[in-house]
Design an enzyme around this catalytic site. Structure first.
Site, mmCIF file in Angstrom:
data_model
loop_
_atom_site.group_PDB
_atom_site.id
_atom_site.type_symbol
_atom_site.label_atom_id
_atom_site.label_comp_id
_atom_site.label_asym_id
_atom_site.label_seq_id
_atom_site.Cartn_x
_atom_site.Cartn_y
_atom_site.Cartn_z
ATOM 1 N N LYS A 89 -2.778 9.357 41.020
ATOM 2 C CA LYS A 89 -2.436 10.178 39.853
ATOM 3 C C LYS A 89 -1.985 11.566 40.291
ATOM 4 C CE LYS A 89 -6.055 7.991 37.016
ATOM 5 N NZ LYS A 89 -7.322 8.227 36.268
ATOM 6 N N GLU A 122 -7.947 7.179 43.481
ATOM 7 C CA GLU A 122 -9.189 6.647 42.923
ATOM 8 C C GLU A 122 -9.248 5.140 43.140
ATOM 9 O OE1 GLU A 122 -9.122 7.495 38.780
ATOM 10 O OE2 GLU A 122 -8.696 9.630 39.037
ATOM 11 N N LYS A 155 -9.504 1.461 42.014
ATOM 12 C CA LYS A 155 -9.190 0.722 40.788
ATOM 13 C C LYS A 155 -10.290 -0.316 40.571
ATOM 14 C CE LYS A 155 -5.593 -1.714 38.285
ATOM 15 N NZ LYS A 155 -6.492 -2.778 37.822
ATOM 16 N N LYS A 196 -1.757 -2.278 43.791
ATOM 17 C CA LYS A 196 -2.551 -3.506 43.720
ATOM 18 C C LYS A 196 -2.568 -4.198 45.078
ATOM 19 C CE LYS A 196 -3.925 -5.061 40.296
ATOM 20 N NZ LYS A 196 -3.275 -5.726 39.158
#
Length: 681
Positions: free
Chosen positions: A292, A113, A115, A316
């Site tokens: 996830k 997904e 962020k 990140k």
């Protein structure tokens, strides 16, 4: 009165209030003025017939949009809102995948997904009706922003019915609130037209817009939301997160169109690489990709740490960097006397924010980075949040640059600066009692959210009180009177009367006197004592006098304290004027002892107990405090010395370790029995 009449009034009043909210706050009525007037007339007639139904907050007693004010009261989340662990490289992502596969013994499917760089929001629906919206807060409780959440275009007030997915009795859904970039730019343009300062970046403006006391302002800001997780649910048990997202979409909740299900870390890395190249093609800001484990049963097996699920990680992206001129290096003096150099730079935009200041930590760090005043420097925002000077662009030097020299005297009071002990990287101003900078920072710190939480005592107020001589130090705050405040221009009106802010400050101070002991400890500005250590000390000793009289050894024995903090506490109380602050607060009525229940048995004396997973009847802190109150040690890891492991939902690897070592395992009922009766004979 007939219960049917009360029910009729309640339903009618709720309907009128809903239409008032849509008209006055959202500016989006769904019925005509005539239809609304008819509803209001019916409600008024009912109240005239039964006057006892007419309450001050009835829609018939409010003018226009009056009453629609967000108060930001604290509310508990039904399930904790955990954070995410981060990966900053392919190696770290691969290592996480290896741990996951090792723990579950198979290769799982992953959801990838975006962020979103926004602000977290939790929504609660009961039987399909939105009843609450709350910010993340500390993960256990947040601020109630229900009225503001209702103004977000993507947030339905009622869930849409679905044949495939029946609406659950209870649904707690988590998501991210954000600005689309075009909406953010339009907002800033409108602020400039109104001669108001624009927001620095979309994330900050989203957070500020969600926390407006007037929800009509939030409604005009055009916030958006994407749902990305579940909290507690009753009547809804999806087998996978992918299935959960399908259901959320069917119910009208906003879900991302950019989520992808893959198998294998190589495919995950492909998605990470793709969005690294296309991050600026999305309508909102992103700062990474969240990965996830999709299957809910595997999520439960993996469990969570105290702060983050083991079944998810945030990759990140490297923060954006920019170059700018280092105009000067200046120093600031903190509340404990630490003197910190910071970079003063030509303003430059980095990661959506305009940056002109950045910390340099200490003189050794300045030397290590090799920066000179006048350099062109590379700056970045670590995690896209904190400005950091990376170093100089040495090739651009022209010979006019100069070295930074750490001052030898405090820039605020002139006292000679010194290292507290040999080998310290930091230098400090030892004039802790009367250095103006330290005084300002300490007084302001007393009001902080982690301390007494005094909203009306801002930085400007701290400066004004000290400058006027109304207070000598933070010890005088709780003895302030209206006459004291009238000695400052800040707290009086043009006619010389006490201002509303002055009255509010006195009220805030009076209420703050009843704050728990741990907040008092934080407010004292004892070196190294933050909320965690303060809670541990307050739980163990119960009152400030006992803490003051404890030895280093007694303090260090408290879990979460240790030798460094213990020595700092003893050192602090050894200073006369420090103790005078406590005496002043105590004399002014500040509560310096928590109420203790002497009936609680010390039946866990010396036992090490680990709690893992979530217990429906206890928060993590409540379970920990219950153990400590009975003389036990609330440990964070399982070993041969562990007496009991209390297992809740999603226990994780601590459960496996307990089984491996043969440690006694308790469920919540067993834990309650242990607290009540102690270990079996």
């Amino acid at each position: 009165m007939d219960s049917d009449i009360q029910r009729q009034w309640g339903e009618l009043a709720e309907e009128v209030r809903g239409h008032q909210f849509r008209y006055y706050v959202k500016d989006a009525p769904v019925i005509s003025d005539g239809q609304f007037d008819e509803l209001l007339r019916r409600l008024t007639a009912l109240e005239e017939q039964y006057p006892e139904l007419r309450t001050p907050d009835s829609p018939t007693q409010l003018v226009g949009g009056a009453g629609f004010v967000t108060e930001f009261r604290s509310v508990d989340h039904l399930e904790r809102m955990l954070s995410l662990d981060n990966a900053f490289s392919s190696d770290e992502l691969t290592a996480w995948d290896a741990r996951v596969r090792g723990d579950i013994g198979q290769e799982p499917e992953y959801l990838c997904e975006l962020k979103i760089d926004g602000v977290a929001l939790s929504l609660v629906y009961e039987n399909g009706v939105l009843v609450r919206g709350a910010t993340r807060g500390d993960g256990r409780s947040g601020e109630d922003v229900t009225l503001n959440a209702r103004t977000i275009e993507d947030v339905p007030e009622r869930l849409a019915k679905s044949e495939k997915y029946p609406i659950p009795a209870l649904l707690e859904v988590r998501g991210e609130v954000f600005f689309r970039l075009e909406d953010f730019e339009a907002l800033n343009a409108s602020l400039v037209e109104e001669s108001k300062p624009p927001f620095a970046n979309p994330r900050n403006s989203a957070a500020g817009s969600l926390r407006q006391k007037n929800p009509a302002i939030t409604a005009r800001r055009r916030l958006r939301m994407i749902c990305h997780g579940l909290g507690r649910a009753e009547g809804f048990s999806p087998e996978s997160l992918h299935d959960a997202y399908l259901a959320l979409g069917e119910w009208g909740l906003p879900v991302s169109t950019h989520t992808t299900k893959v198998r294998g870390i190589a495919k995950v890395q492909e998605r990470v690489n793709y969005w690294a190249e296309h991050r600026h093609d999305v309508e909102h800001e992103i700062d990474g990709v969240v990965v996830k484990v999709d299957t809910v049963a595997l999520q439960r097996r993996l469990g969570s740490t105290s702060r983050a699920p083991r079944w998810a990680i945030a990759y990140k992206y490297p923060p954006e960097e920019a170059t700018t001129e280092l105009l000067d290096i200046r120093v600031s003096v903190g509340r404990t006397g630490r003197v910190t150099p910071f970079a003063y730079m030509t303003p430059v935009k980095v990661a959506g924010s305009t940056v002109s200041l950045a910390t340099l930590h200490n003189a050794s760090e300045v030397k290590r980075k090799g920066v000179l005043i006048g350099d062109t420097v590379v700056i970045r925002k670590a995690g896209d949040v904190i400005p950091e000077v990376l170093g100089p662009v040495a090739d651009l030097r022209n010979g006019n640059e100069r070295e930074f020299v750490m001052p030898t005297a405090c820039p605020e009071c002139g006292t000679t600066l010194a290292h507290e002990k040999e080998g310290d990287a930091d230098i400090r101003c030892p004039n802790s009692r009367s250095c103006p900078a330290q005084l300002r920072e300490r007084v302001f710190h007393v009001a902080g959210r982690g301390a007494f939480d005094i909203e009306a005592l801002g930085y400007e107020a701290a400066i004004a009180l000290l400058a006027a001589g109304v207070i000598e130090d933070e010890g005088d705050l709780f003895g302030l009177t209206a006459d004291d405040l009238l000695r400052t221009d800040l707290f009086k009106t043009k006619s010389g009367a006490l201002s509303a802010n002055g009255a509010r400050l006195l009220d805030n101070l009076d209420k703050a006197k009843q704050q728990p002991l741990w907040r008092v400890l934080v407010a004292l500005s004892i070196r190294h004592v933050g909320p965690t250590a303060a809670r541990a000390l307050a739980t163990e000793f119960g009152d400030l006098e006992a803490i003051e009289g404890a030895s280093v050894e007694q303090l260090a024995a408290v879990e979460g304290v240790g030798a460094t903090i213990a020595a700092a506490v003893v050192d602090w109380f050894s200073v006369d004027w420090h103790r005078a602050i406590v005496d002043k607060w105590r004399a002014a009525g500040v509560r310096t002892a928590d109420e203790r229940d002497d009936s609680i048995p010390r039946n866990l004396e010396g036992l090490s107990i680990v709690v893992t997973g979530s217990l429906p009847g206890f928060s993590r802190d409540e379970a920990k405090e219950a153990i400590i109150a009975r003389g036990g040690k609330s440990a964070s890891s399982v070993s041969k010395k562990t007496a009991f492991v209390v297992v809740g939902d999603s226990p994780g690897s601590k459960y496996d370790k307990a089984v491996e070592l043969g440690v006694t395992i308790l469920d919540e009922d067993g834990f309650r029995a242990l607290l009540a009766d102690g270990p079996p004979a």
